[in-house]
Each structure stands twice: as structure tokens, then as C-alpha cells.
Design an enzyme around this catalytic site. Sequence first.
Site, PDB file in Angstrom:
ATOM      1  CD  GLU A  47     -14.717 -72.680  -8.368  1.00  0.00           C
ATOM      2  OE1 GLU A  47     -13.575 -72.200  -8.337  1.00  0.00           O
ATOM      3  OE2 GLU A  47     -15.611 -72.098  -8.572  1.00  0.00           O
ATOM      4  CG  HIS A  74     -13.910 -68.218  -5.620  1.00  0.00           C
ATOM      5  ND1 HIS A  74     -14.152 -67.106  -5.390  1.00  0.00           N
ATOM      6  CD2 HIS A  74     -12.743 -68.624  -4.869  1.00  0.00           C
ATOM      7  CE1 HIS A  74     -13.513 -66.762  -4.286  1.00  0.00           C
ATOM      8  NE2 HIS A  74     -12.506 -67.533  -3.708  1.00  0.00           N
ATOM      9  CE  LYS A  97     -11.837 -64.204  -7.706  1.00  0.00           C
ATOM     10  NZ  LYS A  97     -12.903 -64.960  -7.370  1.00  0.00           N
ATOM     11  CB  CYS A 155     -13.047 -64.211  -1.519  1.00  0.00           C
ATOM     12  SG  CYS A 155     -11.449 -64.200  -0.447  1.00  0.00           S
TER      13      CYS A 155
END
Lengths: 412, 408
Positions: free
Chosen positions: B309, B298, B330, B165
Site C-alpha cells: 500500500e 486499507h 483498523k 474487504c
Amino acid sequence: MGHRAVITGAGVISALGDAPAELYAALCEGRTGLRPSEPGGDGQVACAQTGRLESFAVRDYLTEGSIYPLDSVGQLTTAAAQLALAAAGLSAEARAEREVGVAFGTVFGPLRTVAAFDLKIVTAGPGSVRAMDFANCAFNSAGGQAAIWHKLRGMNTTIMSGFASGLHAVAFAAEKIRLGRASAQLAGGAEVLSAEALFALDGAGLLCRPARDGGEFPVPFDARRNGLAPGEGAALLVVEEESAAAARGAHVLAEVEGFAFSCDRTRAGEAAASVGHLARTIGAALDDAGVRPEEIDALSASANGSPAADRLEAQAVAEVFGPRARALPVTAVKSMLGETFGASGALQTIAMLEAMRGGVLPGVRRLEQFDEDFPLAGAVGRSREVAVRRALVNSVGPDGACCSLVIARRGD
Amino acid sequence: MDKRHRVVVTGLGMVTPVGAGREAVWASLLAGRSGVSEVESLDTSAYSVKRGAEVKDFVPDGYFRTQDPARLGRASQFAVAAARMALEDAGLDPLARDPTRAAVLVGTTLGEERELERYNDWCLGGREQGAAPAFMLRWPAHVTASHVAAEFGLAGEVATLPAACAAGNVAIANAFDLIRAGRADFALAGGTETFSRALYSGFARIQAIAPERCQPFDRNRKGMLPSEGAGVLLLESLESARARGARVYAEVRGCGLSCDAYNMAVPHPEGAGAARAMEQALAESGLAPRQISYVSAHGTGTTANDRVETLAIKQVFKEATASTPVSSIKSMLGHMMGAASAVEAAACALAVYHDRVPPTINFEEPDPECDLDCVPNEARGLRVEAAMNNAYGFGGVNTSVIFGKCEV
């Protein structure tokens, strides 16, 4: 000025042994790691000899801790990393203080794992797969597993550039050190064979075939050569920044003086790069090292018995070395280890480091007949004494990737 | 220290579930459109989850001039398409340049996984003669980068860099190093991934897939949504860009790469590795955290990632955290795996160029453990001096790439 990259240790797991000295002795004696093999999987593949690791047992290397999360290529890589770190004297304490990273080359990676994972989904349903296997499916899993096991918190890179991946990884590590991006990297690669890998190689027409007069000829440069014999293995060098190595009193085996990589797909068929292109890449590595061809004492050839690829390499070397090419001592260890793909670059380098120490250059096993215009008279069947201070290592893939490395012995 | 070249972004190409090409994708991101729907390329009847984001109606032919797209797998087709778009976006003709001075670095997780499916299906079907898949030419991961290189006649540093990823950022960081050191004049750097039963099953098995939507940083977030596509950035030395009068989106100011060495699929619980990568990138950029105007997170939407995170961002940004917008695209694109951080990097370059940042959509309820300004639901206009792109991959790979304004 700037940082210089040196080699301070090596770990190897090969069909001829798991210590550089042991491997070297076998190569000098002309012993082969190629054995008769069973046809792979459900189908027949043409090549009946392979350089598999018959007796690899991960617990011989990783004596404590849970090996359960590791798949086959992860085990092999982590075990080779263990050997390399020990050889370089990089203890757990040293690794806690400094970021040691990984530059790992492979062609097939965890193919065995990911093929089995997918097969299970289809045959037993998606609920039947294991999370642990999923993690190992990622192509960078072996490098990641080695880092977890050995607490390697530095830059961790998996490089897939075809058969030259392993040598490319060594060049990559040396470049990161020059740039000040890394101070120590485990660099090289590993390869595990699988039914899928053999199928792929066979389908591409790369494997050696049984010859009319019996036997197969995965023999580098031999006029009768008809393809490669696939092998397995893992080889990792500790590539380190020179002053950091000196500061911890490490023993320096050699310097990585120069390197070059390129990819050329001019030609169709088994060897995609053109002679001119490979010659320019070799020349670029010499230029990068700041040395002339006549300063190279020996060549570790990539040659593996592939008809066109071996010829390509010989011609390219001849173009670079000119009249000197005839006298250049040449070894081709794939004559005894087979083509170990991602492991080959570092394996070749380790064999050459040993030759620098031992003063004998391994011969090219079974090399007896030569192509009419074969330019490298220094490639001979038997081992002989050669004083090697500086060597060129090549890795040439059928897909057009070319990598060349110049290493020079330190000290004495 | 030798003089190092400055590295700029001059072209962007992408194939995503919300469209292809810079203009279409950027417009979609700013509008907050989602590419998530019921999965069609896979039979999900045996799964408890049914949704993901797929690239619909992709026709590769228009992007190929040199090679026959039918000889390539889907991931490579995506990569070539994105690369062609990036070159055209940049107005750079690769044939007019020294091919050995060009790099092609493509990230991925599983590469041409559908080719492996094809092989397994063929085996299960009795290995019908004459229908054997050309496995060696289509599956090994390196063929993706080498097919991109071959399409445009590029011959320098060419490699597939699998980093799960985080692969897109890894490719960009390595291209940055090559150009900076003068080893390449320009590079196609990015990532690609194809939808596959292995990826879907794997994430379903670890119960990481959300049943409905991706809700990064939301208190009720339920996971990620597998996706596919490709993103490619054209990176170039500043000299090269100036010499040909190229439009520059942004400059790559610095990169950070670290390894957790902790677990294959779970981040270090305190986000130490992620924080290190951010700090490295900041140090290299010569920027302080408060000078980062926007962070592309992310932000997968899993409970674990978003919490860790947040911790990592706070470690680095400290009191500047509250005033730093952090969004996850995302939420709209799903998790494009090897392509994710490449498309996110492109979004950062566009954020710097256009002074707008994309939102985190599906945000309804704040989570006290993720108390970031996640640009909820609506894109925002603000001056973006510098944008940081963060990505974390299987294997404990942590990456940060910083893009900054560049007046050419």
C-alpha cells in the site's frame, strides 16, 4: 448521445450444450436438460429432477495452467468466460491493452465450498482447512478467479439480488458502459447446485413436487405447474461499448437497448412483487429503450413452473402489452433447462440471440394446459417460426426482485 | 456529456466494536480507543490466536419497526440498524419519497455465515425434525439488501454486492453512479459482516491474525484482527439535499475501481492495481494528489498489505506523500471485512466535515518501507479539503473513493 452497449459474444455451459448454436438446436427440438436425480445429501428433497451439468470437465475448456485453485463455481465461471472471450474475439493481446471487466450474478455462489470449509473446521479442527479454500469462500471468488485466469483488469463486480442476479448483471454492465465507466464487461452468471442449496430451496417450498398423477411439473405457465426444477449452468455475454467494438472490427450480435431493475416485497409467499410493480418495471425497461410494446417481437419469460410467480409475470406482461399480449410470441427456456438462478438471465438472452439469428422461437416444453384467464396465448408447447428483431427478456425472483432487458438485433 | 447530478453524504450509521452511531464512534476514533479484546463468540482454544474485535451487547429490536429482527441473521440486523441510524442522522423519511427512486447497496464478504454454521451444526446434530433452519430465507446474500429495503419500503436498485474487504467502497461507488446518472435520488450504501468461525479460521490458517494488537505501518506489525459490524452512508443528490435543507457532511467527488487479476488473496507486489484505482478516483474528482488532505488507508496491519500500500501511495502521490496524513482506523476497529471500508468512508466524510483525522494507534516503531505520516497515536486537527478512502479486497478488487468539502 453517449455510449451504447452492444453484445459481441457469448459463452454458455448448460445442460443442453456448451455452444449457443448447440443449445439453441436442442431448445428448438424440445429436448430437456432435466434428468432424474438422487435425493440430495443426507436428506430427502421433494424434487427428483434437476438440470445438473452431468459431464462438465474443466480441462475441456482450460487446457493449460493450474486449475487447482479453482472451486466448482470458479471452474464453471472461468470456463464460460473462456468461451465468451473466444466468441467475441477478445484475445489475450486485446485484453492486455484494454480493461475488460466482469459483472457476475449468482444466488448461491460458492456455497458448496464455504459449507464444506465450515464443516471441516468443526469436524477436523481449524488447522485442517486449506488457505485455497478460504479464498474461494468469499462470495465474489468466481468473478475474481475468472479475472485472474483471463487477465481481466477492468471493474469486477459480483451482484447478488436473488434469482434475477444474472440478468441484473447484464443490465449493470450495460449501464457502466453507458456511463463511460467500462468499455467491455463479461456479464451474466453461474450456479452450481449443492446439498445445501437443495435444502434451502426445498425448505422454502420452491421445488416442484411429485404430482398425484405422477411426474413433476416444473412447466412454465402450465395449469398443473407446482414448482421449479433446479439447474446448473454458466452464461456470460460480452457487453461492449459500441465504438470500441467497431474499432476492433467485432461482430455485433445485438444492442442492449434498455433495462430496468427493481425490488418489491409487497406480498408474502412465493412471489413477493405485486403485478403493478412488475408491470412498471417492464414498462420502465421499454421506456429506457425508447420503444413501445408493439415493437417487441418476442418475450423470453422468466417463468419456471412456480405457481404464483409465473402467474405474476403473465399478468404483468398483459398489463403492459394490453390487447397485444395475446399475440406476443413467448418462450420459456426454463421448461428445458430448469431454473439456473444466477445463470438464467444470460442463458435466456443467449437463447433469444440465437432465435433472432435462426428465425425459430423455442416452445415451452410440456406446456399443454392453461390457467383459465391465462393472457399469453403466444406461449405454446412447440417451437415455431418467428421473426425476432427486438425482444424483451424478464427475470423475476420469488423475493421480489424484477429485472427486464430489451435487446435488438443489429445489422442484416 | 449529459448533466450529471452531484452526490453528497447526508447521513451516517454504524455498528462497531467501539459503539454504535456516528457520535459515539467518531468520539471513540478520535480518542484512540481500541475495540479489540479476547474473542468471546467463538471457542478459540484450538487456535494459536485468541483476539479480535466483536460487537458487544447488540440488541437489534430498537432499530426495527417493520420487520421482526428474529427473522433475520446477524449481518442483516447490523445492516438494518446502521441504515436506520443513517436515515435518522440525515433526517430523511423514506416513506415520504418515491420508493423506486431509492437504492440499497450492501457489501459483504460471507454474508450470513452464522446461518450456515447453524445449518451445519444442525446436520451434525442429526437433523432433528422441526428444528430445520429456514435457510433460504436467512442465508442467501441477497436477503441482506432486500431486508434493508423492506424495512424502509425502498424498491429501486437493491442488491448485495460482495467484494470482500472492499465491499463498502464498491457499494458506495455504485450508489454514486446511480445518483449521478439520475437513476436514484438517494441511496443507502455500505457494508456488513458478522464474526464467524470460517472467517476466523481462514485468517488464522494463513497466519494473518496478530496475537495482540493491530499495528498498521509499524515495523513490528504482526497482522490483522478479525472484526464485525456494519456501516451505512446515506448518499443523496445535491438537489435533494438542498431541497430539504439537509446537513451535508461531504460530497463524493470521484471513485476508482480496478482489478489486479493477479491473485485471490495477495495484492499485486507493486501495487499497480491499487495505484490505478487511486488515479481513476483523482481523475474523476479533478483533483491532484496534493489536494488530498487525508487518506484513510486499507491498512490491515499485515506485513504485505502495508508495504504494498505504501508503494502504491508513493506511485500516485510522489513528492506529496510525505505531507499527506495516511491513517488506518483498523488499528482501533480491527478488520470489519465487508463493513470496513463503509465505516472508513464514514470516517472520511466526518474528517472533511470536522477538520480532524483519526490516528493510527499502537504505532511504536517506524518501518522504513512504510515511511508515511500515519498520524501516529493521536488524532490531529487540520483543514481537510478532500479525503481519500482506499480499500482492497479478496479477488484483487481495488477501490478508492474521494470525499470533498461541500458548501451547500
